[in-house]
Design an enzyme around this catalytic site. Structure first.
Site, mmCIF file in Angstrom:
data_model
loop_
_atom_site.group_PDB
_atom_site.id
_atom_site.type_symbol
_atom_site.label_atom_id
_atom_site.label_comp_id
_atom_site.label_asym_id
_atom_site.label_seq_id
_atom_site.Cartn_x
_atom_site.Cartn_y
_atom_site.Cartn_z
ATOM 1 C CG PHE A 11 9.899 1.660 -3.818
ATOM 2 C CD1 PHE A 11 8.641 2.296 -3.914
ATOM 3 C CD2 PHE A 11 11.055 2.079 -4.376
ATOM 4 C CE1 PHE A 11 8.819 3.788 -4.340
ATOM 5 C CE2 PHE A 11 11.212 3.347 -4.764
ATOM 6 C CZ PHE A 11 10.114 4.255 -5.015
ATOM 7 C CG ASP A 12 5.989 -4.185 -0.061
ATOM 8 O OD1 ASP A 12 6.502 -5.308 -0.066
ATOM 9 O OD2 ASP A 12 4.676 -4.010 -0.112
ATOM 10 C CG PHE A 13 7.219 -5.911 -6.247
ATOM 11 C CD1 PHE A 13 7.575 -5.070 -7.027
ATOM 12 C CD2 PHE A 13 6.517 -7.081 -6.568
ATOM 13 C CE1 PHE A 13 7.161 -5.180 -8.652
ATOM 14 C CE2 PHE A 13 6.144 -7.272 -7.823
ATOM 15 C CZ PHE A 13 6.554 -6.462 -8.779
ATOM 16 C CG ASP A 14 3.509 -8.775 -3.862
ATOM 17 O OD1 ASP A 14 3.409 -8.826 -5.293
ATOM 18 O OD2 ASP A 14 3.909 -9.590 -3.383
ATOM 19 C CG ASP A 166 1.093 -3.114 0.474
ATOM 20 O OD1 ASP A 166 0.105 -3.535 0.298
ATOM 21 O OD2 ASP A 166 2.126 -3.161 0.839
#
Length: 218
Positions: A11-14, A166
């Site tokens: 997963f990316d975070f922001d 995202d």
């Protein structure tokens, strides 16, 4: 040849798990307005979401990268808790995925200390097996290094992993590492923007991952 089941989620975070978009935009605009009054607006700041601070500030002013980065981090820390919010269903879905037996990692262009603080705010501190932050790598996404590091630490191979994010850096980084990719429709830049990078999947809600992986672990 049949594709392997997905049993590893990167997963990316922001902007993927935690809505930090307003925090990032306001921090950039506050810092940049001090040095370059009137030069940048909210639309400009949207393009700063995703790349590392070094990448962004190098593009703006190569001679002041360290100074601008320090100012950004100081202000971002002050404003953080007031301006961030969890996306709908994220914590609940992450706990379900963990219980399902999937391997979970964060692969972010943010420093690991700040990632851990955000995870604590969300109540998902113990969910992730691995956290790869900017301070763990030489080359951030879209370079495959951070994804390879996460896969190595998880004991997973690229053909059983999915990178979720995202931003273009997430999709391109996933492709560069040979993993499948998923864009998130709630991205600040919009679903249509992400679709240009041809992710394998487009998540309309974080819970879509439950269906996507339900047969991944036997």
């Amino acid at each position: 040849m049949k594709e392997k089941k997905i049993n590893t989620l990167l997963f990316d975070f922001d902007g993927t798990l935690l809505d930090t978009n307003e925090l990032i935009i306001q921090t950039f605009l506050a810092v940049l307005d001090q040095h370059y009054p009137g030069r940048f607006n909210r639309e400009d700041a949207l393009h700063f979401i995703g790349p590392s601070l070094e990448q962004t500030f190098t593009a703006i002013d190569p001679s002041r990268v360290e100074e601008l980065t320090t100012e950004y981090r100081q202000l971002n820390r002050i404003m953080h808790d007031e301006l961030v919010a969890e996306y709908d269903g994220v914590a609940e879905t992450l706990h379900h995925l963990k219980a399902q037996g999937l391997k979970l990692a964060i692969v972010s262009t943010k420093r690991s200390e700040t990632i851990r603080h955000g995870l604590s705010l969300m109540g998902v501190t113990g969910v992730f097996d691995v956290i790869v932050g900017l301070d763990h790598v030489t080359n951030p996404k879209p370079h495959p290094e951070p994804l390879y590091l996460a896969l190595t630490q998880l004991g997973s191979s690229p053909d059983e992993a999915l990178m979720i994010g995202d931003n273009s850096h997430d999709i391109e980084g996933g492709k560069n590492a040979g993993v499948r990719t998923a864009g998130v429709a709630w991205a600040a830049k919009g679903e249509d923007y992400l679709a240009k990078f041809n992710p394998d999947f487009m998540l309309q809600h974080i819970s879509d991952l439950l269906d996507l992986t339900k047969e991944a672990v036997k």
